[in-house]
Design an enzyme around this catalytic site. Structure first.
Site, PDB file in Angstrom:
ATOM      1  CG  ASP A 184      -2.169   0.873   0.999  1.00  0.00           C
ATOM      2  OD1 ASP A 184      -3.239   0.310   0.698  1.00  0.00           O
ATOM      3  OD2 ASP A 184      -2.053   2.114   1.116  1.00  0.00           O
TER       4      ASP A 184
ATOM      5  CB  CYS B 230     -14.935   0.169  -4.712  1.00  0.00           C
ATOM      6  SG  CYS B 230     -13.486   1.218  -4.694  1.00  0.00           S
TER       7      CYS B 230
ATOM      8  CG  ASP C 177      -9.971  -3.825  -2.778  1.00  0.00           C
ATOM      9  OD1 ASP C 177     -10.743  -3.242  -3.563  1.00  0.00           O
ATOM     10  OD2 ASP C 177     -10.164  -3.866  -1.538  1.00  0.00           O
TER      11      ASP C 177
HETATM   12  N1  SAH Z   1      -8.120  -3.954   0.219  1.00  0.00           N
HETATM   13  C1  SAH Z   1      -8.346  -2.992   1.250  1.00  0.00           C
HETATM   14  C2  SAH Z   1      -8.981  -1.716   0.763  1.00  0.00           C
HETATM   15  C3  SAH Z   1      -8.180  -0.951  -0.261  1.00  0.00           C
HETATM   16  S1  SAH Z   1      -8.639   0.718  -0.371  1.00  0.00           S
HETATM   17  C4  SAH Z   1      -9.221  -3.619   2.344  1.00  0.00           C
HETATM   18  O1  SAH Z   1      -9.879  -4.603   2.071  1.00  0.00           O
HETATM   19  O2  SAH Z   1      -9.240  -3.092   3.453  1.00  0.00           O
HETATM   20  C5  SAH Z   1      -7.465   1.345  -1.451  1.00  0.00           C
HETATM   21  C6  SAH Z   1      -6.060   1.492  -0.886  1.00  0.00           C
HETATM   22  O3  SAH Z   1      -5.227   1.844  -1.960  1.00  0.00           O
HETATM   23  C7  SAH Z   1      -5.859   2.552   0.184  1.00  0.00           C
HETATM   24  O4  SAH Z   1      -5.338   1.943   1.324  1.00  0.00           O
HETATM   25  C8  SAH Z   1      -4.827   3.513  -0.415  1.00  0.00           C
HETATM   26  O5  SAH Z   1      -3.868   3.931   0.531  1.00  0.00           O
HETATM   27  C9  SAH Z   1      -4.169   2.640  -1.447  1.00  0.00           C
HETATM   28  N2  SAH Z   1      -3.567   3.293  -2.613  1.00  0.00           N
HETATM   29  C10 SAH Z   1      -4.062   4.294  -3.380  1.00  0.00           C
HETATM   30  N3  SAH Z   1      -3.250   4.536  -4.433  1.00  0.00           N
HETATM   31  C11 SAH Z   1      -2.213   3.670  -4.336  1.00  0.00           C
HETATM   32  C12 SAH Z   1      -1.059   3.397  -5.134  1.00  0.00           C
HETATM   33  N4  SAH Z   1      -0.815   4.062  -6.267  1.00  0.00           N
HETATM   34  N5  SAH Z   1      -0.237   2.417  -4.750  1.00  0.00           N
HETATM   35  C13 SAH Z   1      -0.463   1.702  -3.621  1.00  0.00           C
HETATM   36  N6  SAH Z   1      -1.540   1.915  -2.834  1.00  0.00           N
HETATM   37  C14 SAH Z   1      -2.405   2.874  -3.191  1.00  0.00           C
END
Ligand code: SAH
Length: 393
Positions: free
Chosen positions: A250, A337, A297
């Site tokens: 993340d 989503c 995700d």
């Molecule tokens: N799978 C998680 C929810 C993901 S929400 C669960 O089930 O709880 C989306 C996530 O993507 C967030 O935590 C955000 O910090 C991260 N994010 C956004 N852009 C990103 C990027 N370019 N690289 C890595 N993480 C990213």
């Protein structure tokens, strides 16, 4: 609080009326014909151009969605109606939610409570108010009093999204406690434990809408697993008991700090990597990292309809790389989503990625949001989460 004055009346166009007749609950401002002298956030009687009554709605003076229906009938006592709707929403969850003490108790339109979201994290409730009508003090008081009467909760926290308040022309307001003083707790989903800290500045708490998909993913997962966009570790923590090795990726350090605390809480050994998922997947795919299970995700790439094409390109890039990195017989769990990306768009994107990656993809499950985030069949906007589970050869 009986309202004995004649109801405020809003007339809408034939197009607005036919939208309501199709079972939808929104009328856009462009379909409002007359709404003179209606104060922001009023309860209004809705009628068509000829004056035929169509039900009762909450009115917003500033949102493009001017009208959100709350009843097919006249409403003389809004607090009583809200109490009943809240009570029904909670009872509905009691019937359909299993294996957790965290769930969404009310989901706005899907529970006929437009503009009100209440999430439960064990003994802490987290409330989001999205419309003028729900923001007014008497409504707030009704909601808090009903929730504390019906549920055994230590505290109620309000999570404020400044952008939503701006769109609704509501004065700025800070997030904070509305009831009680407890701000941190632990909750359980599918026997996995999570920390919740209302003050930690995490925008969403946890992604409760993925709860059933976590359990589904764990049924197929195996071997070496990679959870891309792992946030506080929702998927990774569910995969850990059945996988040899789990890595979560993340870009948010605070999210990974909570993820690590969650891993300790569950006595799991998970590797967390802070980084940009696009760059990391590119590196890993070209340096021949291989996995047996990959979860993808990402956040909503398409916030509006106009973003659809670039969103699909983003999804395709990520999924293409994930497909290339899966060992034969590997499992892909891929999610979107974005409401604006339909299930068929998403499937087509994956089909096209499969062709480019020269992989054969068999769909194991086509899934959506957890049942405590109900989909109202006649209100397509209530369905937003897609989760495909596939076997990849
Ligand atoms: N799978 C998680 C929810 C993901 S929400 C669960 O089930 O709880 C989306 C996530 O993507 C967030 O935590 C955000 O910090 C991260 N994010 C956004 N852009 C990103 C990027 N370019 N690289 C890595 N993480 C990213």
């Amino acid at each position: 609080m009986h309202n004995r004055k004649p109801p405020l009346r809003v007339k809408i166009s034939a197009r607005g009326a036919s939208r309501l007749k199709s079972g939808h609950v929104w009328v856009y401002r462009s379909d409002v014909r007359s709404a003179d002298n209606i104060p922001p956030g009023s309860v209004v009687a809705v009628a068509d151009e000829r004056g035929k009554p169509l039900g009762t709605a909450l009115y917003s003076s500033s949102s493009q969605i001017a009208i959100r229906m709350i009843s097919h009938e006249p409403v003389s006592d809004l607090p009583q109606l809200l109490r009943r709707r809240l009570a029904n929403a909670v009872v509905y969850r009691e019937r359909i939610v299993r294996d957790t003490n965290a769930c969404r108790l009310t989901f706005s339109e899907a529970d006929f409570l437009p503009g009100l979201i209440v999430d439960r994290y064990n003994d802490i409730l987290s409330l989001q108010i999205l419309t003028q009508a729900i923001d007014c003090n008497p409504v707030r008081e009704t909601v808090i009093s009903q929730l504390t009467q019906q549920l055994d909760c230590a505290s109620i926290f309000e999570r404020v999204d400044p952008r939503v308040r701006e769109l609704e022309s509501l004065p700025p307001r800070a997030s904070g406690l509305l009831h009680g003083d407890k701000t941190a707790t632990t909750f359980t989903m599918n026997r996995v434990q999570f920390q919740f800290d209302a003050l930690e500045g995490q925008k969403t708490g946890a992604f409760l809408d993925q709860r059933e998909n976590y359990a589904a993913a764990a049924q197929y997962a195996k071997g070496d697993a990679l959870d891309v966009f792992c946030y506080q570790g929702g998927f990774a923590l569910h995969l850990a008991p059945v996988c040899r090795r789990v890595t979560g990726v993340d870009s948010s350090r605070p999210a990974l700090e909570v993820a690590d605390k969650n891993a300790v809480l569950n006595r799991r050994d998970i590797e967390w990597i802070e980084g940009n998922a696009f760059d990391l997947l590119k590196d890993y795919a070209s340096s021949h990292h291989r996995y047996d299970t990959i979860v993808v995700d990402p956040p909503a790439f398409a916030k509006t309809k106009r973003d659809l094409e670039s969103a699909l390109r983003g999804y395709k890039e990520l999924n293409l790389r994930a497909l290339k990195m899966l060992r034969p017989g590997g499992i892909l769990i891929t999610c979107s989503c974005s409401y604006h990306v339909s299930e068929s768009d998403f499937r087509e994107m994956l089909a096209s990625a499969a062709l480019d990656a020269h992989r054969t993809v068999r769909l194991l499950e086509v899934r959506g949001q957890a049942k405590d985030h109900p989909v109202l069949l006649n209100v397509p906007e209530t369905a937003y989460l897609k989760c495909l589970v596939a076997s990849v050869n």
